[in-house]
Design an enzyme around this catalytic site. Structure first.
Site, short mmCIF file in Angstrom:
data_model
loop_
_atom_site.label_atom_id
_atom_site.label_comp_id
_atom_site.label_asym_id
_atom_site.label_seq_id
_atom_site.Cartn_x
_atom_site.Cartn_y
_atom_site.Cartn_z
N GLU A 104 -18.75 52.81 -40.93
CA GLU A 104 -17.34 53.13 -40.68
C GLU A 104 -17.21 54.32 -39.73
O GLU A 104 -16.11 54.60 -39.24
CB GLU A 104 -16.63 53.50 -41.99
CG GLU A 104 -16.51 52.39 -43.01
CD GLU A 104 -17.68 52.38 -44.00
OE1 GLU A 104 -18.71 53.02 -43.72
OE2 GLU A 104 -17.56 51.70 -45.04
N GLU A 144 -0.17 62.86 -45.07
CA GLU A 144 -0.39 61.63 -45.83
C GLU A 144 0.19 61.77 -47.24
O GLU A 144 0.85 60.84 -47.75
CB GLU A 144 -1.90 61.32 -45.89
CG GLU A 144 -2.19 59.97 -46.53
CD GLU A 144 -3.68 59.69 -46.70
OE1 GLU A 144 -4.50 60.51 -46.23
OE2 GLU A 144 -4.02 58.67 -47.31
N SER A 204 -7.52 59.48 -50.18
CA SER A 204 -6.93 59.72 -48.87
C SER A 204 -7.74 58.94 -47.83
O SER A 204 -8.96 58.85 -47.93
CB SER A 204 -6.99 61.21 -48.55
OG SER A 204 -6.84 61.40 -47.17
N CYS A 214 -12.99 64.56 -48.73
CA CYS A 214 -13.87 65.39 -47.88
C CYS A 214 -15.33 65.33 -48.31
O CYS A 214 -16.22 65.63 -47.53
CB CYS A 214 -13.46 66.85 -47.93
SG CYS A 214 -11.75 67.10 -47.59
N LYS A 268 -23.92 64.26 -46.62
CA LYS A 268 -23.43 64.15 -45.24
C LYS A 268 -24.42 63.37 -44.37
O LYS A 268 -24.03 62.77 -43.37
CB LYS A 268 -23.22 65.54 -44.64
CG LYS A 268 -22.08 66.31 -45.28
CD LYS A 268 -20.74 65.94 -44.71
CE LYS A 268 -19.61 66.61 -45.47
NZ LYS A 268 -18.32 65.97 -45.27
N GLU A 303 -23.45 59.98 -45.05
CA GLU A 303 -22.12 59.71 -44.50
C GLU A 303 -22.18 59.43 -42.98
O GLU A 303 -21.54 58.50 -42.50
CB GLU A 303 -21.20 60.90 -44.76
CG GLU A 303 -19.76 60.67 -44.29
CD GLU A 303 -18.90 61.93 -44.41
OE1 GLU A 303 -19.40 63.04 -44.16
OE2 GLU A 303 -17.71 61.79 -44.75
N CYS A 317 -18.50 72.85 -52.16
CA CYS A 317 -19.56 72.81 -51.15
C CYS A 317 -20.49 74.02 -51.22
O CYS A 317 -21.64 73.96 -50.83
CB CYS A 317 -18.96 72.73 -49.76
SG CYS A 317 -17.83 71.36 -49.57
N GLU A 324 -4.04 65.09 -43.98
CA GLU A 324 -4.00 64.81 -45.41
C GLU A 324 -2.68 65.29 -46.02
O GLU A 324 -2.11 64.62 -46.88
CB GLU A 324 -5.19 65.47 -46.11
CG GLU A 324 -5.59 64.82 -47.40
CD GLU A 324 -7.00 65.23 -47.84
OE1 GLU A 324 -7.98 64.71 -47.27
OE2 GLU A 324 -7.12 66.10 -48.72
#
Lengths: 154, 597
Positions: free
Chosen positions: B378, B287, B331, B311, B370, B373, B527, B284
């Protein structure tokens, strides 16, 4: 007019703030007799509210229906005084005449029959509301006569 | 403005409190506990559950103490006969509408209504049970959240959470009277509506009406299956909160104990998401610098700034729904959990000579998003589902209890190697501002060759619990290859909680803000306040967890991601360089627009 256009027109008239939600929903019900999924989504989009929020408001109010209704909505008072004065006979007469049960809509979409909580006409019960008009001192025959006048208008 | 002091008596004890204080808070100052259900320290006052009623001398009716401000000369009784009888009846009435099948409930043992019923020794119902049978059908459509209306007491904490903290209002109060219900748009399944899957509603539900979609049994099966090699990774924020569900107080660091417990549960290898957090910083950070270069030097306007972190999967889904036109600002880096999964089933599987199809990757996460996710299409770049199962911090605590492990007396152990080494920069991913701080520690050093100009590497301006933080760092005396950044003020912003993210996105959209880099964490506090963390949560609890995170960072021997030896090794042996071909295939992804309404 499409639902999207109708909503846009109502938003132009009433504004985009949270307070405009009620008049917009009422305006849709006036034209389309109920709030379709499409209509509620259009309102959410125009006012930038969550769709759940719009549905929450719509589902709170008895007069903001979220299921399809007929052109004319009959609401017979079901509360205690009208019950004692014979509202069951009124309801039965209408059911037999229209061939529907309470909560249903006629096949030709002309009538929906519902019951309502106290309409504030206990002294002149039994009473019913057809769209926005109140009819007190009902008998079964009188009720059917009234209903037929609505059928003819369309 | 000066606040006036108000004098009153509670249970005949005199007290002076600031004007505007509620009776509930005044009583707490006297160490008197008044039970509450709809009240929550993170949310606005609702006053609808009524269990906090108290008697105010001279008043005809009992007052809801959470919603009644104190007044001069007031005399309050929190435990009079009238109060006790009323409160017990209120709990009994709540139970008439509640599916009190407690032994089979996922929340059993951590349920505020159950606690109150126990406290008041509610026996057989004196009132009729009126739970509607159809309300017992659970909504299990979401991979993250299970909704069970039969357990709902309509306190509306979830509605306020989704609206006030997360800015989504996926849940609303619908219908009225005995038909009142907490519902999505048209009662649609949670998976089909605009829900970020953050799970903050779960953290604040006082009953079992909202819980995580549990995967405990699947994970036990994987552990017991001799043909499977079960690998577990642990997110940064789990190690500072797990103890809360196992008898410890908020803010206790249990990293070593957690590793040890996971080994005893039977996982073949216990590894660390912190390793891929460091890797995220490499990818990142590079990037960000690449985007800056493309815009400032190559004048390439296809690249978007500000760049936003990726994230937090709740934040990603929020952005896909709410700001699909800003998806290119995100990102392309996968989250540390998914980078770990993709590497585990490729690089790591090869290293330890295990076939990817025989490997089960389990994550311990402070998060329920999560779970969503890991099922995204993907996230299968290894050729398999990269991460198989996600457990919340709470679910791990349940498994530790099931296994009969005495967590408080267990010896501390170290993570296995490889994919177990990490730095202080990785652990602070668990707090709001942490990814920003970790990225700055590395990016500044890449560009200038010097450490960030802050005492002990602690970048204080990006720390703290404010909903939105802004900072600006001047880049000076850069290395020759970064000369285009000389004298540039790097403007950064940080938001936690999706309602704050929404405010920040509006600023970005209007062009009012001029940021280069934005960190967003979907949950309040980052988190550490995630939807999978131990319940209860409050600003004080999150503050203690944050302190634990920063002390964990301060105690790490290595505190900069680019100095993680295993990260250096993975680039040398496998990935090549950050943003290289292999990284692109395994560690980066793209996003999809979803409906906003």
């Amino acid at each position: 007019m499409t639902t999207d256009l109708l909503v846009k027109e109502l938003v132009d008239k009433n504004g985009k703030c949270r307070n405009s939600l009620m008049p917009i929903l009422q305006g849709i019900v006036q034209k389309e007799h109920y709030l379709s999924e499409e209509a509620m989504l259009a309102v959410a989009r125009e006012l930038d509210l969550s769709a759940a929020d719009v549905y929450g408001t719509a589902s709170f109010y008895t007069f903001l229906d979220t299921v399809p209704r007929g052109q004319n909505i009959i609401r017979v008072c079901k509360t205690i005084t009208c019950h004692m004065k014979g509202k069951d006979e009124i309801v039965n007469a209408i059911c037999n005449h229209l061939k529907i049960k309470v909560g249903e809509t006629t096949h030709d979409k002309k009538y929906t029959l519902l019951t309502a909580n106290c309409l504030g006409w206990c002294h002149k019960g039994p009473v019913m509301l057809v769209n926005d008009d109140v009819y007190p001192d009902l008998t079964p025959d009188k009720a059917l006569e009234i209903i037929q006048t609505y059928g003819k208008e369309e | 403005m000066n606040k006036y002091l108000v004098n009153l008596k509670i249970n005949n004890m005199p007290i002076s409190v600031e004007e505007g204080t509620t009776i509930l808070d005044a009583a707490r100052q006297l160490n008197l506990r008044i039970p509450t259900l709809c009240h929550h320290p993170d949310l606005s006052v609702a006053g609808n559950c009524r269990v906090c009623v108290v008697e105010v001398k001279g008043a005809r009716l009992l007052a809801a103490s959470c919603a009644t401000p104190v007044s001069e000369g007031m005399e309050v009784f929190t435990n009079s006969e009238k109060v006790r009888i009323a409160r017990k009846h209120i709990v009994e009435l709540l139970l008439t509408e509640h599916n009190a099948d407690c032994t089979k409930c996922f929340k059993s043992g951590n349920c505020e209504l159950q606690d109150l019923a126990t406290e008041y020794r509610i026996g057989d119902h004196v009132f009729l049970d009126i739970v509607k049978p159809q309300s017992k059908i659970q909504d299990i459509s979401s991979p993250s959240i299970v909704k069970d209306d039969s357990k709902c007491i309509r306190c509306q904490r979830c509605v306020r959470t989704c609206d006030e903290l997360q800015g989504l209002t996926a849940l609303a109060v619908t219908n009225k009277g005995d038909h009142q219900k907490i519902s999505t748009f048209l009662n649609k399944p949670l998976n089909d509506v605009v829900c970020s899957t953050c799970g903050q509603c779960i953290n604040r539900c006082p009953t079992g009406a909202l819980t995580e979609h549990t995967n405990i049994e699947e994970v036990w099966n994987a552990i017991y299956d001799p043909s499977k090699f079960a690998v577990v990774q642990t997110a940064p924020a789990t190690r500072i909160a797990l103890g809360e569900d196992l008898g410890l107080t908020p803010g206790e660091r249990v990293t070593g104990k957690m590793v040890s417990a996971l080994k005893r549960l039977g996982f073949n290898k216990v590894l660390d998401t912190d390793f891929t957090a460091d890797l995220t910083i490499m990818e990142e950070g590079t990037e960000l610098l690449t985007r800056l270069k493309k815009i400032l030097v190559e004048k390439d306007d296809s690249v978007k700034l500000p760049m936003m972190t990726s994230c937090s999967p709740g934040w990603i889904k929020f952005q896909e729904h709410m700001y699909p036109d800003l998806l290119e600002n995100l990102s392309t880096c996968k989250s540390p959990q998914q980078m770990f999964g993709a590497l585990a089933k490729t690089y790591y599987a090869e290293k330890i000579n295990i076939k990817a199809q025989d490997m089960i990757v389990v994550s311990i996460m402070p998060c329920v998003a999560k779970k969503f996710e890991c099922e995204r299409s993907e996230m299968r770049d290894s050729g398999y589902q990269d991460v198989d199962f996600v457990l919340t911090t709470r679910e791990l605590a349940m498994m530790i209890k099931q296994a009969g492990i005495d967590f408080n007396h267990i010896e501390e152990e170290h993570y296995d190697s490889i994919l177990g080494e990490s730095t202080g920069a990785a652990v602070i991913f668990g707090a709001t501002g942490g990814v920003m701080e970790a990225a700055l520690r590395t990016a500044y050093e890449i560009v200038t060759g010097r450490e960030v100009p802050f005492t002990n590497l602690n970048i204080q301006p990006v720390r703290g619990m404010d909903g939105i933080k802004e900072a600006s760092i001047k880049i000076k005396n850069v290395k020759p290859e970064w000369s285009f950044l000389e004298g540039v003020d790097l403007n950064v912003a940080i938001a936690n909680g999706l309602a704050n993210a929404r405010k920040l996105m509006e600023k970005v959209k209007s062009g009012e803000a001029n940021y280069h880099f934005i960190e967003i964490m979907g949950c309040p506090g980052g988190c550490l306040g995630g939807g999978g963390q131990p319940i209860p949560t409050s600003p004080e609890i999150r503050k203690k967890r944050a302190e634990a995170i920063y002390s964990e960072d301060a105690n790490m021997p290595i505190r900069k991601s680019h100095e993680n030896p295993e990260v250096v090794e993975v680039y040398e042996q496998f990935l090549g360089e950050p943003l290289g071909h292999k990284s692109h295939d395994l560690l980066h992804t793209h996003y999809r627009p979803r409906k906003r309404y």
